[in-house]
Enzyme design. Structure first.
Site, PDB file in Angstrom:
ATOM      1  N   CYS A  22     100.617  10.178   0.795  1.00 17.54           N
ATOM      2  CA  CYS A  22      99.467  10.037   1.687  1.00 17.54           C
ATOM      3  C   CYS A  22      99.652   8.732   2.461  1.00 17.54           C
ATOM      4  O   CYS A  22     100.560   7.950   2.174  1.00 17.54           O
ATOM      5  CB  CYS A  22      98.168  10.015   0.879  1.00 17.54           C
ATOM      6  N   GLU A  44     103.198   8.105  -7.133  1.00 19.87           N
ATOM      7  CA  GLU A  44     104.055   7.040  -6.608  1.00 19.87           C
ATOM      8  C   GLU A  44     103.440   5.661  -6.862  1.00 19.87           C
ATOM      9  O   GLU A  44     104.153   4.694  -7.128  1.00 19.87           O
ATOM     10  CB  GLU A  44     104.408   7.250  -5.128  1.00 19.87           C
ATOM     11  N   HIS A  64      97.804   7.756  -7.612  1.00 21.40           N
ATOM     12  CA  HIS A  64      98.812   8.735  -7.235  1.00 21.40           C
ATOM     13  C   HIS A  64     100.097   8.468  -8.011  1.00 21.40           C
ATOM     14  O   HIS A  64     100.328   7.354  -8.502  1.00 21.40           O
ATOM     15  CB  HIS A  64      99.058   8.685  -5.735  1.00 21.40           C
ATOM     16  N   CYS A  97      99.553   5.551   0.191  1.00 20.82           N
ATOM     17  CA  CYS A  97     100.784   5.370  -0.577  1.00 20.82           C
ATOM     18  C   CYS A  97     101.941   4.981   0.337  1.00 20.82           C
ATOM     19  O   CYS A  97     102.793   4.176  -0.043  1.00 20.82           O
ATOM     20  CB  CYS A  97     101.123   6.636  -1.355  1.00 20.82           C
TER      21      CYS A  97
END
Length: 162
Positions: free
Chosen positions: A110, A84, A82, A113
């Site tokens: 999510c 991040e 992802h 994360c």
């Protein structure tokens, strides 16, 4: 006309960093979503990221242009990091301290994360769009998790043009 009326809009750091996150998302090779992230501290950029497989492995839009990369057991991309995660990993790889930083991301984190964000000491998250809405989930678990444990989370509101 007054001096105020003739002055151009001076963008806030939130505007600048969210614009940058959106531009970074355009670099993604993902065919499902294009997400960008900017990690800042003391009003300075300390790391950047966008979603996709680890550097040097695959370009999903080139290898699987119709459907994207293979899916994992939960129906998510099996190869992707992802945005991040990429920003945090790049900072860590380069020994950039992120404790107390702010994360700008175009899709709310999510739950996986969110756990990483909390653990690394990021204190503020500003997101543009809802991960729950994107995935058809009943709530933004990542946002709920972060707020529960004291991370300031805000949904970015696009400034209204004058």
């Amino acid at each position: 006309m007054s001096d105020l009326a003739t002055k151009k809009h001076r963008p806030s750091f939130d505007e600048i960093y969210m614009d940058l996150a959106q531009s970074l998302g355009l670099r993604s090779h993902c065919v499902k979503a294009k997400v960008g992230a900017v990690l800042t501290k003391d009003s300075r950029v300390i790391s950047l990221g966008y979603n996709g497989p680890p550097a040097g492995t695959h370009n999903c839009d080139m290898e699987w242009p119709e459907h994207g990369c293979p899916r994992d057991s939960k129906g998510s991309c099996s190869l992707a990091l992802h945005a991040e995660q990429n920003a945090i990993l790049y900072a860590a790889k380069n020994n950039v301290p992120i404790e107390g930083s702010t994360l700008y991301v175009t899709l709310s984190p999510c739950i996986s994360c969110a756990r990483i964000i909390y653990t690394t000491g990021i204190k503020r998250v500003i997101y543009l769009d809802s991960y729950a809405q994107f995935k058809g989930l009943p709530s933004d678990e990542g946002v709920d998790f972060l707020r529960k444990f004291g991370v300031k989370v805000e949904r970015y509101e696009t400034p209204v043009s004058a």
